[in-house]
Enzyme design. Sequence first.
Site, PDB file in Angstrom:
ATOM      1  N   GLN A 173      38.520  29.432  44.458  1.00 62.74           N
ATOM      2  CA  GLN A 173      37.668  30.621  44.488  1.00 62.74           C
ATOM      3  C   GLN A 173      36.245  29.979  44.334  1.00 62.74           C
ATOM      4  OE1 GLN A 173      38.354  32.825  40.613  1.00 62.74           O
ATOM      5  NE2 GLN A 173      38.630  31.011  39.566  1.00 62.74           N
ATOM      6  N   HIS A 195      38.067  34.022  47.298  1.00 67.26           N
ATOM      7  CA  HIS A 195      37.964  34.959  46.207  1.00 67.26           C
ATOM      8  C   HIS A 195      36.766  35.622  46.418  1.00 67.26           C
ATOM      9  CE1 HIS A 195      37.200  36.554  42.150  1.00 67.26           C
ATOM     10  NE2 HIS A 195      38.747  36.647  41.852  1.00 67.26           N
ATOM     11  N   ASP A 238      38.876  39.239  46.192  1.00 64.88           N
ATOM     12  CA  ASP A 238      38.984  39.983  45.023  1.00 64.88           C
ATOM     13  C   ASP A 238      37.715  40.885  45.139  1.00 64.88           C
ATOM     14  OD1 ASP A 238      39.357  41.118  42.792  1.00 64.88           O
ATOM     15  OD2 ASP A 238      39.655  39.479  41.443  1.00 64.88           O
ATOM     16  N   GLU A 273      42.278  41.866  46.827  1.00 68.57           N
ATOM     17  CA  GLU A 273      42.882  42.137  45.712  1.00 68.57           C
ATOM     18  C   GLU A 273      42.056  43.205  45.024  1.00 68.57           C
ATOM     19  OE1 GLU A 273      42.951  39.243  41.600  1.00 68.57           O
ATOM     20  OE2 GLU A 273      43.040  38.247  43.443  1.00 68.57           O
ATOM     21  N   ASP A 307      45.915  43.555  40.583  1.00 67.21           N
ATOM     22  CA  ASP A 307      45.420  42.536  39.614  1.00 67.21           C
ATOM     23  C   ASP A 307      45.071  43.572  38.239  1.00 67.21           C
ATOM     24  OD1 ASP A 307      44.171  40.614  37.934  1.00 67.21           O
ATOM     25  OD2 ASP A 307      42.210  40.523  39.232  1.00 67.21           O
ATOM     26  N   GLN A 329      49.137  39.717  41.217  1.00 70.37           N
ATOM     27  CA  GLN A 329      48.839  38.357  40.604  1.00 70.37           C
ATOM     28  C   GLN A 329      49.118  38.267  38.993  1.00 70.37           C
ATOM     29  OE1 GLN A 329      44.882  35.853  38.719  1.00 70.37           O
ATOM     30  NE2 GLN A 329      44.304  37.863  39.707  1.00 70.37           N
ATOM     31  N   LYS A 331      48.446  36.688  36.055  1.00 73.27           N
ATOM     32  CA  LYS A 331      47.219  36.035  35.341  1.00 73.27           C
ATOM     33  C   LYS A 331      47.780  35.434  34.240  1.00 73.27           C
ATOM     34  CE  LYS A 331      43.371  37.830  36.699  1.00 73.27           C
ATOM     35  NZ  LYS A 331      41.989  38.459  36.534  1.00 73.27           N
TER      36      LYS A 331
END
Length: 421
Positions: A173, A195, A238, A273, A307, A329, A331
């Site tokens: 990212q 990202h 994202d 995302e 996400d 995702q 996380k």
Amino acid sequence: MKIVDVIASPGLTGFYFDDQKAIKCGATQDGFTCCGEPQTLGFKAVRQRGESISVMLILEDGQVASGDCAAVQYSGCGGRDPLFLAEDFIPIILEEIAPKLVGQELDSFRDLVGVIENLERPNGDRYHTAIRYGVSQAILDGVAKAKKKTMTEVILEEYELPMILEPIPIFTQTGDDRYDNADKAIIKRAGVLPHALINNVETKLGKNGELLLGYVEWLRNRIMMLGGDDYRPVLHIDVYGTIGIAFEDDIERMVEYFVKLEKAALPLHLRIEGPMDAGSLEGQIEQLKSLRDALKAHGVKVEIVADEWCNTYEDIVKFVDAQAADMVQIKTPDLGGIQNTIEAVIYAKKFGVGAYVGGSCNETDGGARTAVHVSLATRPDQMLAKPGMGVDEGLMIVSNEMSRTLAVLKRGLRNPSSAMR
């Protein structure tokens, strides 16, 4: 091998805590700080330093097993637990959890983390996800040390998984430095990038998505120029719900925009995302599924990644069961105990949904290394290079741990009677 003591120390993470709500409402940057009033409970500034707690288990033979408690950059939003500050939580770990660990036998990771995961505080609340995350890492490390095995091998054995000695694609990212850091990722041939942190409509996405569209075109051209004919990474961006904001959650308009994004990315595969944020778990599942179904109906191959509101193991099961996303995702800090990440990957793969062992730039080197072992054992589609936003550091930590572990496991297959390294 028993645990004879538990100690804890405060630490720093690889990034910062950011008040996402304040940022979405227009907080501005001044250098590396963020100006504006915080809007999420617990924050004293829109951006403040990230903090962690290292939990260390002292074993009977003097070995020390460790795990790092840490929470994500955007704590306190999207259904997540509140801000995690070391001075608030070290006493809780030492006074309430340590007595439950001392004297425990380190013979089964799954059994011992199950005990800790289900503990309740005196007031009946569950322990903060960051605490469960770090303590479970320490337990996994402790069992591995007690058995003289890698953490990967412990997971493989306890979950009865096949050993596959191949690396997992690593997702880097860029943070806000999405041009220079993309160059770094390309030069180092990251498997997935960038990202890009598209968390503001006005300055990053564009009112009609034009800024992101231009960035995707630039990124594709840059990869073609710097990467050569044999480098075709996956593009994963994202957008923090900003596409939904810009297009007013109008599915038809969003599909038209995704067609443009797909064309701009070709010949590279694209994942988006968090295209929208519906504000609730049920709403998010419904809206993401509607968008995914519409994209498929129009033959658009851009994948949707869940996400926001996909925080716990139970949440992930709901997204997977609804087939609301092409990828979830996972996380890691949000799921609490690391065993939940293991089980979430297994569940998503079982039902044909892509698994992404993610996490946060706001984690630690220790948590990143543990995530490598989880990924090598469970085989997700990709894992995050973490912590930090600088590309080089996170990619180094994750890539090197993966390479070392694979080398050790391969040696073990050649020399099955050899003791652990």
